[in-house]
Enzyme design. Sequence first.
Site, mmCIF file in Angstrom:
data_model
loop_
_atom_site.group_PDB
_atom_site.id
_atom_site.type_symbol
_atom_site.label_atom_id
_atom_site.label_comp_id
_atom_site.label_asym_id
_atom_site.label_seq_id
_atom_site.Cartn_x
_atom_site.Cartn_y
_atom_site.Cartn_z
ATOM 1 N N TYR A 118 41.293 40.482 38.999
ATOM 2 C CA TYR A 118 42.477 40.156 38.838
ATOM 3 C C TYR A 118 43.432 41.319 37.855
ATOM 4 O O TYR A 118 44.739 41.760 38.339
ATOM 5 C CB TYR A 118 42.740 38.686 38.334
ATOM 6 C CG TYR A 118 43.963 37.862 38.265
ATOM 7 C CD1 TYR A 118 44.619 37.427 39.247
ATOM 8 C CD2 TYR A 118 44.931 38.043 37.209
ATOM 9 C CE1 TYR A 118 45.891 36.779 39.150
ATOM 10 C CE2 TYR A 118 46.071 37.550 37.013
ATOM 11 C CZ TYR A 118 46.648 36.731 38.360
ATOM 12 O OH TYR A 118 47.666 36.101 37.805
ATOM 13 N N GLY B 234 36.715 37.524 32.567
ATOM 14 C CA GLY B 234 36.366 36.800 33.725
ATOM 15 C C GLY B 234 37.256 37.056 34.825
ATOM 16 O O GLY B 234 37.340 36.613 35.808
ATOM 17 N N ASP C 197 37.993 34.062 39.752
ATOM 18 C CA ASP C 197 37.261 34.546 38.632
ATOM 19 C C ASP C 197 36.022 34.472 38.398
ATOM 20 O O ASP C 197 35.374 33.490 38.981
ATOM 21 C CB ASP C 197 38.187 33.627 37.256
ATOM 22 C CG ASP C 197 39.477 33.624 37.080
ATOM 23 O OD1 ASP C 197 40.136 34.536 37.694
ATOM 24 O OD2 ASP C 197 40.358 32.784 36.219
#
Length: 240
Positions: free
Chosen positions: A147, A143, A88
């Site tokens: 992902y 963040g 992150d």
Amino acid sequence: MARVALVTGGTRGIGEAISIALNTAGYTAVANYGGNDDAARLFTERTGIPAYKFDVSDYAAVESAIAMIARDIGPVEVLVNNAGITRDGVMHRMTFEQWNAVIQTNLASCFNLSRAVIDSMRERGFGRIVNIGSVNGQSGQYGQVNYAAAKSGIHGFTKALAQEAAAKGITVNAIAPGYIDTDMVRAVPPHVLEKIIARIPVGRLGKAEEIARTVLFLVAEDAGFITGSTISVNGGQHMY
Ligand code: CAA
């Protein structure tokens, strides 16, 4: 003969619960892991489930591992693409390495594994592939451009492969977990996690076993009409 079910990232976290649930349900479960030898050894001692170490982001390594599992145990008929990492950071501080590690491990791995098992599933006229996505692939997340992109990619991958594989008795589905009580989620800074839990209507983190039971549902013999779907298991955090 019990069907062989391979779970990537299957010795810890959500994957561990999935491996154990499959094993208990009578599948011949096999777990993959990437790095943590101690956790894998303890997992195998505790459960009796064999653990194979290979890097899911490495196409050649995956190809030879799948061939080895076929020789040692049998052809993989149930594949759970669960392995995943986080790196992150906000975009303006994210490095190429953070981006690439997550795309390779979380998304390219789905290609690598599925490609390695698809021929034998097609020949046998049976297969179950379950890809573990994420609520953050559905909604985006502060963040997590890496992902969220990888997990969102998994959902597209699932729908495309489901269309190709349907005629051969192979189903391909995704699960989108919310925040589940695992090491990955416990690594979120506490002041951030507190805010996230406050936005979950069920009022708590999910349990890994709650994802595992969804996998069992999707891989069942009589689940052949469920394909290309995504089941959200997120405590109501995001209603997609
Ligand atoms: N949801 C809501 N707000 C968030 C947030 C999130 N996920 N992440 C960060 N924020 C907020 C913070 O609360 C903070 O707000 P305040 O200033 O009001 O306190 C602000 O954004 C800045 O955050 P930080 O102070 O932590 O800033 P930083 O630059 O030091 O760190 C960060 C940024 C690396 C993104 C860090 O906040 C972080 O790690 N956030 C967690 C991101 C996250 O949710 N990751 C999910 C991991 S679990 C997972 O991915 C599994 C799954 O599939 C669900």
